[in-house]
Scaffold this active site. Structure first.
Site, PDB file in Angstrom:
ATOM      1  N   SER A  52      43.183  34.888  38.356  1.00 25.91           N
ATOM      2  CA  SER A  52      44.285  34.458  39.218  1.00 25.91           C
ATOM      3  C   SER A  52      43.753  33.485  40.278  1.00 25.91           C
ATOM      4  CB  SER A  52      44.986  35.677  39.821  1.00 25.91           C
ATOM      5  OG  SER A  52      46.204  35.306  40.424  1.00 25.91           O
ATOM      6  N   GLN A  53      43.893  33.800  41.567  1.00 32.40           N
ATOM      7  CA  GLN A  53      43.299  32.919  42.575  1.00 32.40           C
ATOM      8  C   GLN A  53      41.818  32.730  42.310  1.00 32.40           C
ATOM      9  OE1 GLN A  53      43.761  32.975  47.236  1.00 32.40           O
ATOM     10  NE2 GLN A  53      42.174  34.441  46.683  1.00 32.40           N
ATOM     11  N   ASP A  84      53.563  35.500  31.760  1.00 26.83           N
ATOM     12  CA  ASP A  84      53.063  35.483  33.136  1.00 26.83           C
ATOM     13  C   ASP A  84      53.974  34.632  34.019  1.00 26.83           C
ATOM     14  OD1 ASP A  84      51.628  35.335  35.492  1.00 26.83           O
ATOM     15  OD2 ASP A  84      49.716  34.847  34.535  1.00 26.83           O
ATOM     16  N   TYR A 140      44.443  36.648  44.742  1.00 28.22           N
ATOM     17  CA  TYR A 140      45.203  36.405  45.964  1.00 28.22           C
ATOM     18  C   TYR A 140      45.500  37.695  46.723  1.00 28.22           C
ATOM     19  CZ  TYR A 140      48.797  33.972  48.797  1.00 28.22           C
ATOM     20  OH  TYR A 140      49.537  33.414  49.806  1.00 28.22           O
ATOM     21  N   HIS A 153      51.122  38.949  34.291  1.00 31.26           N
ATOM     22  CA  HIS A 153      49.956  38.455  35.018  1.00 31.26           C
ATOM     23  C   HIS A 153      48.722  39.351  34.880  1.00 31.26           C
ATOM     24  CE1 HIS A 153      47.989  35.699  37.626  1.00 31.26           C
ATOM     25  NE2 HIS A 153      47.825  36.563  38.618  1.00 31.26           N
TER      26      HIS A 153
END
Length: 324
Positions: free
Chosen positions: A187-188, A273, A93, A303
């Site tokens: 992640s994204q 996370d 992201y 994260h």
């Protein structure tokens, strides 16, 4: 931050309460059919004078959602003459495709590596080059609420469509072996890999690393950290819109894409996370349809997850799945 989510034994048993829309498959079929009315127009321009001697790098442009131009990199071992397994990677992201020398790992392992830029992003932590020419209704700064009034206008409809087209673009290069394609990302990027895994039925492998965009109903309740927090802050202002917003989000929930996963998969999760809560990751993992699946658990990490340790796990697992 100490552990804040469910205990590990409960995470392995957890199931999301996200409700799948009845027309989920029809929505995505129509979306991709519309995108494919535009010529893919995948162009690979060999880059010179980068100072890189072990890889060849191509600057890529292809047509994504709406025929809009999307950028990428295609990186292969220098002097490659025969088709290679190809990894299609999606970015976290706020980041963009960055510069070519940021993407040397997979070519060093003897694979072709296609990196998709993310439309409208690329200014948070890594530079990007792809605009998003589509506007939005009222939204909070960020991307999570752009067009959230309706699934047809939601920002991630465009990005997920771009991601599917990125696989098609990567496979169009003569040095990519289409039968040995994997989707990866963190992640994204992990959430986009899951989406691609649910929409492209002939992938050879999937590697969603601490994936975002999963189990929106729970994720927005158990973390105050952005990007999920963008949704709650939007709803704080637009009172009474929660039902409509979460209905839109249900079309983009990694849990529902995971239920359609048809390739062996290597997940990862970090138990501290707060950006992508462990329960949201396990919601997708536990829903994942293919029997050949594994999850690496990083008990003491936030994260950043496994970082280079997860790369090491991928370097062991993915070449085996791709017969590299």
């Amino acid at each position: 931050m100490a552990l804040f989510d469910l205990p590990l034994d409960e995470l392995h048993a957890y199931r999301s309460r996200s409700v799948e829309p009845e027309d989920f498959d029809a929505f995505w079929s129509a979306t991709l059919d519309e995108a494919r009315t535009h010529d893919l127009d995948a162009r690979f321009e060999l880059c010179a004078d980068l100072g890189l001697t072990t890889v060849d790098v191509y600057d890529v442009t292809f047509a994504g959602f709406g025929g809009h131009p999307v950028k990428g990199w295609f990186v292969i071992p220098a002097g490659t003459t025969e088709p290679l397994p190809v990894l299609v990677e999606f970015i976290g992201y706020g980041g963009g495709r960055s510069l070519p020398h940021a993407h040397l790992l997979w070519a060093s392992a003897g694979m072709a590596h296609f990196v998709m830029d993310t439309r409208g992003q690329g200014s948070g932590w890594a530079p990007g080059d792809t605009a998003d020419p589509v506007g939005s209704g009222p939204s909070l700064a960020g991307f999570m609420t752009q067009g959230i009034e309706d699934p047809a206008t939601y920002y991630f409809r465009r990005v997920i469509t771009d991601a599917v087209r990125a696989v098609e673009a990567a496979r169009s290069h003569p040095l990519a072996d289409a039968s040995r394609t994997a989707a990866i990302g963190a992640s994204q990027g992990g959430g986009l890999a899951l989406a691609v895994g649910g929409l492209v039925t002939d992938l050879a492998a999937l590697a969603p690393d601490v994936p975002f965009l999963c189990d929106f109903p729970r994720a927005t309740r158990v973390t105050d950290r952005k990007p999920y927090r963008e949704i709650i802050d939007y709803l704080k202002t637009h009172r009474g819109r929660a039902e409509k917003a979460f209905r839109t989000l249900s079309y983009f929930d990694g849990v529902h894409f995971a239920a359609r996963g048809s390739a062996p998969a290597l997940f990862s999760v970090a138990l501290e996370d707060q950006t992508c809560p462990p329960s949201s990751v396990f919601a997708a993992y536990n829903a994942y349809a293919h029997a050949d699946k594994e999850i690496e658990v990083y008990e003491y990490n936030d994260h950043e997850g496994g970082g280079p340790f997860q790369h090491a796990a991928q370097l062991t697992r993915l070449p085996r799945l791709l017969k590299a």
